[in-house]
Design a protein around this motif. Sequence first.
Motif, PDB file in Angstrom:
ATOM      1  N   THR A 114      26.902  43.279  41.924  1.00 58.74           N
ATOM      2  CA  THR A 114      26.980  43.239  40.329  1.00 58.74           C
ATOM      3  C   THR A 114      28.725  43.547  40.184  1.00 58.74           C
ATOM      4  O   THR A 114      29.196  44.506  40.865  1.00 58.74           O
ATOM      5  N   ALA A 115      29.362  42.492  39.708  1.00 61.89           N
ATOM      6  CA  ALA A 115      30.853  42.709  39.552  1.00 61.89           C
ATOM      7  C   ALA A 115      31.225  41.476  38.682  1.00 61.89           C
ATOM      8  O   ALA A 115      30.522  40.733  38.259  1.00 61.89           O
ATOM      9  N   VAL A 116      32.369  41.593  38.530  1.00 64.70           N
ATOM     10  CA  VAL A 116      33.243  40.293  38.166  1.00 64.70           C
ATOM     11  C   VAL A 116      33.875  39.555  39.144  1.00 64.70           C
ATOM     12  O   VAL A 116      34.425  40.131  39.919  1.00 64.70           O
ATOM     13  N   TYR A 117      33.388  38.502  39.354  1.00 58.77           N
ATOM     14  CA  TYR A 117      33.770  37.511  40.425  1.00 58.77           C
ATOM     15  C   TYR A 117      34.865  36.574  40.015  1.00 58.77           C
ATOM     16  O   TYR A 117      34.586  35.904  39.007  1.00 58.77           O
ATOM     17  N   SER A 118      35.962  36.645  40.589  1.00 60.63           N
ATOM     18  CA  SER A 118      36.944  35.528  40.387  1.00 60.63           C
ATOM     19  C   SER A 118      37.289  34.914  41.846  1.00 60.63           C
ATOM     20  O   SER A 118      37.122  35.366  42.767  1.00 60.63           O
ATOM     21  N   CYS A 119      37.797  33.474  41.370  1.00 59.53           N
ATOM     22  CA  CYS A 119      38.325  32.762  42.352  1.00 59.53           C
ATOM     23  C   CYS A 119      39.831  32.691  42.395  1.00 59.53           C
ATOM     24  O   CYS A 119      40.578  32.750  41.123  1.00 59.53           O
ATOM     25  N   ALA A 120      40.345  32.663  43.617  1.00 55.75           N
ATOM     26  CA  ALA A 120      42.068  32.595  43.413  1.00 55.75           C
ATOM     27  C   ALA A 120      42.389  31.322  44.758  1.00 55.75           C
ATOM     28  O   ALA A 120      41.676  30.994  45.378  1.00 55.75           O
ATOM     29  N   ALA A 121      43.519  31.035  44.318  1.00 58.36           N
ATOM     30  CA  ALA A 121      44.049  30.003  45.374  1.00 58.36           C
ATOM     31  C   ALA A 121      45.317  30.535  46.148  1.00 58.36           C
ATOM     32  O   ALA A 121      46.385  31.216  45.526  1.00 58.36           O
ATOM     33  N   ASP A 122      45.600  30.238  47.393  1.00 61.59           N
ATOM     34  CA  ASP A 122      46.603  30.777  48.200  1.00 61.59           C
ATOM     35  C   ASP A 122      46.945  29.507  49.064  1.00 61.59           C
ATOM     36  O   ASP A 122      46.084  28.327  49.399  1.00 61.59           O
ATOM     37  N   ARG A 123      48.232  29.494  49.744  1.00 67.04           N
ATOM     38  CA  ARG A 123      48.520  28.525  50.880  1.00 67.04           C
ATOM     39  C   ARG A 123      48.714  29.636  52.125  1.00 67.04           C
ATOM     40  O   ARG A 123      49.724  30.366  51.994  1.00 67.04           O
ATOM     41  N   VAL A 124      47.586  29.640  52.810  1.00 67.65           N
ATOM     42  CA  VAL A 124      47.691  30.233  54.188  1.00 67.65           C
ATOM     43  C   VAL A 124      48.393  29.538  55.161  1.00 67.65           C
ATOM     44  O   VAL A 124      48.360  28.235  55.343  1.00 67.65           O
ATOM     45  N   PRO A 125      49.596  30.068  55.790  1.00 70.67           N
ATOM     46  CA  PRO A 125      50.377  29.303  56.909  1.00 70.67           C
ATOM     47  C   PRO A 125      49.410  28.866  57.871  1.00 70.67           C
ATOM     48  O   PRO A 125      48.338  29.265  58.353  1.00 70.67           O
ATOM     49  N   ASP A 126      49.626  27.493  58.571  1.00 66.53           N
ATOM     50  CA  ASP A 126      48.815  26.994  59.490  1.00 66.53           C
ATOM     51  C   ASP A 126      48.576  27.748  60.749  1.00 66.53           C
ATOM     52  O   ASP A 126      47.561  27.784  61.302  1.00 66.53           O
ATOM     53  N   TRP A 149      43.877  40.199  48.774  1.00 66.61           N
ATOM     54  CA  TRP A 149      43.887  39.765  47.390  1.00 66.61           C
ATOM     55  C   TRP A 149      45.484  39.498  46.775  1.00 66.61           C
ATOM     56  O   TRP A 149      45.625  38.665  46.221  1.00 66.61           O
ATOM     57  N   ARG A 150      46.479  40.462  47.122  1.00 71.94           N
ATOM     58  CA  ARG A 150      47.702  40.480  46.822  1.00 71.94           C
ATOM     59  C   ARG A 150      48.403  39.026  47.501  1.00 71.94           C
ATOM     60  O   ARG A 150      49.495  38.640  46.751  1.00 71.94           O
ATOM     61  N   ASP A 151      47.734  38.385  48.424  1.00 69.93           N
ATOM     62  CA  ASP A 151      48.463  37.132  48.859  1.00 69.93           C
ATOM     63  C   ASP A 151      48.027  35.873  48.211  1.00 69.93           C
ATOM     64  O   ASP A 151      48.819  34.900  48.256  1.00 69.93           O
ATOM     65  N   TYR A 152      47.162  36.253  47.312  1.00 68.36           N
ATOM     66  CA  TYR A 152      46.895  34.903  46.587  1.00 68.36           C
ATOM     67  C   TYR A 152      47.768  34.688  45.099  1.00 68.36           C
ATOM     68  O   TYR A 152      47.984  35.672  44.508  1.00 68.36           O
ATOM     69  N   ASP A 153      47.976  33.467  44.979  1.00 69.00           N
ATOM     70  CA  ASP A 153      48.964  33.119  43.900  1.00 69.00           C
ATOM     71  C   ASP A 153      48.473  32.979  42.747  1.00 69.00           C
ATOM     72  O   ASP A 153      49.253  33.248  41.678  1.00 69.00           O
ATOM     73  N   TYR A 154      47.217  32.304  42.373  1.00 70.75           N
ATOM     74  CA  TYR A 154      46.663  31.835  41.291  1.00 70.75           C
ATOM     75  C   TYR A 154      45.462  32.244  41.096  1.00 70.75           C
ATOM     76  O   TYR A 154      44.355  32.277  42.083  1.00 70.75           O
ATOM     77  N   TRP A 155      45.007  32.735  39.988  1.00 74.16           N
ATOM     78  CA  TRP A 155      43.403  33.319  39.689  1.00 74.16           C
ATOM     79  C   TRP A 155      42.985  32.689  38.379  1.00 74.16           C
ATOM     80  O   TRP A 155      43.700  32.454  37.579  1.00 74.16           O
ATOM     81  N   GLY A 156      41.677  32.694  38.545  1.00 74.97           N
ATOM     82  CA  GLY A 156      40.817  32.412  37.505  1.00 74.97           C
ATOM     83  C   GLY A 156      40.377  33.522  36.439  1.00 74.97           C
ATOM     84  O   GLY A 156      40.866  34.722  36.790  1.00 74.97           O
ATOM     85  N   GLN A 157      39.583  33.239  35.349  1.00 73.56           N
ATOM     86  CA  GLN A 157      39.653  34.337  34.461  1.00 73.56           C
ATOM     87  C   GLN A 157      38.522  35.096  34.802  1.00 73.56           C
ATOM     88  O   GLN A 157      38.308  36.423  34.385  1.00 73.56           O
ATOM     89  N   GLY A 158      37.752  34.697  35.802  1.00 73.30           N
ATOM     90  CA  GLY A 158      36.524  35.733  36.251  1.00 73.30           C
ATOM     91  C   GLY A 158      35.386  35.472  35.476  1.00 73.30           C
ATOM     92  O   GLY A 158      35.237  34.773  34.390  1.00 73.30           O
ATOM     93  N   THR A 159      34.104  35.721  36.191  1.00 74.92           N
ATOM     94  CA  THR A 159      32.776  35.451  35.685  1.00 74.92           C
ATOM     95  C   THR A 159      31.750  36.617  36.101  1.00 74.92           C
ATOM     96  O   THR A 159      31.875  37.197  37.282  1.00 74.92           O
ATOM     97  N   GLN A 160      31.291  37.205  35.149  1.00 72.61           N
ATOM     98  CA  GLN A 160      30.282  38.446  35.483  1.00 72.61           C
ATOM     99  C   GLN A 160      29.004  37.908  36.092  1.00 72.61           C
ATOM    100  O   GLN A 160      28.290  37.133  35.620  1.00 72.61           O
ATOM    101  N   VAL A 161      28.948  38.803  37.027  1.00 75.87           N
ATOM    102  CA  VAL A 161      27.400  38.620  37.696  1.00 75.87           C
ATOM    103  C   VAL A 161      26.936  40.100  37.787  1.00 75.87           C
ATOM    104  O   VAL A 161      27.405  41.055  37.909  1.00 75.87           O
ATOM    105  N   THR A 162      25.554  39.804  37.209  1.00 77.92           N
ATOM    106  CA  THR A 162      24.960  41.203  36.861  1.00 77.92           C
ATOM    107  C   THR A 162      23.474  41.177  37.673  1.00 77.92           C
ATOM    108  O   THR A 162      22.512  40.348  37.445  1.00 77.92           O
ATOM    109  N   VAL A 163      23.388  41.899  38.664  1.00 81.03           N
ATOM    110  CA  VAL A 163      21.761  41.867  39.279  1.00 81.03           C
ATOM    111  C   VAL A 163      21.188  43.204  39.002  1.00 81.03           C
ATOM    112  O   VAL A 163      21.650  44.336  39.297  1.00 81.03           O
ATOM    113  N   SER A 164      19.940  42.981  38.152  1.00 82.38           N
ATOM    114  CA  SER A 164      19.223  44.275  37.847  1.00 82.38           C
ATOM    115  C   SER A 164      18.146  44.536  39.064  1.00 82.38           C
ATOM    116  O   SER A 164      17.771  43.708  39.792  1.00 82.38           O
TER     117      SER A 164
END
Length: 130
Positions: A91-103, A114-129
């Motif tokens: 259970t958490a807020v899941y976010s995707c992020a974009a980065d350019r990792v050197p070859d 996570w600090r290496d990633y440049d762009y982020w989405g707004q997140g989506t909640q996942v709850t597991v009961s």
Amino acid sequence: QVQLVESGGGLVQAGGSLRLSCVASGSTSSSNTIGWFRQTPGKERAFVAAINWSRGSTFYADSVKGRFTISRDNAKNTVHLQMNSLKPEDTAVYSCAADRVPDYCSVYGCYAAWRDYDYWGQGTQVTVSS
């Protein structure tokens, strides 16, 4: 600029499955990696999985290995995170992020900070009961 939009979160019982999607738009050629991270209140953002867009290389946190699968659909600029055998601790807020990792950088540590990633989405909640 890369814009990211997540979808697919929701409420599921333990043992169930969800599939998250991350659609990228904008200057997508500036990035070669999409990562998924999750965060719960009071805790630092944690790495879940990542995929190198061009190589197809994938990386997973130990806590999700064998249960989660990250994949890409290049034609749709979309990355999916298939989550099976879900547990309450997922259970958490899941976010995707974009980065350019050197070859030259091809190990887990190049993708998990996570600090290496440049762009982020707004997140989506996942709850597991339980």
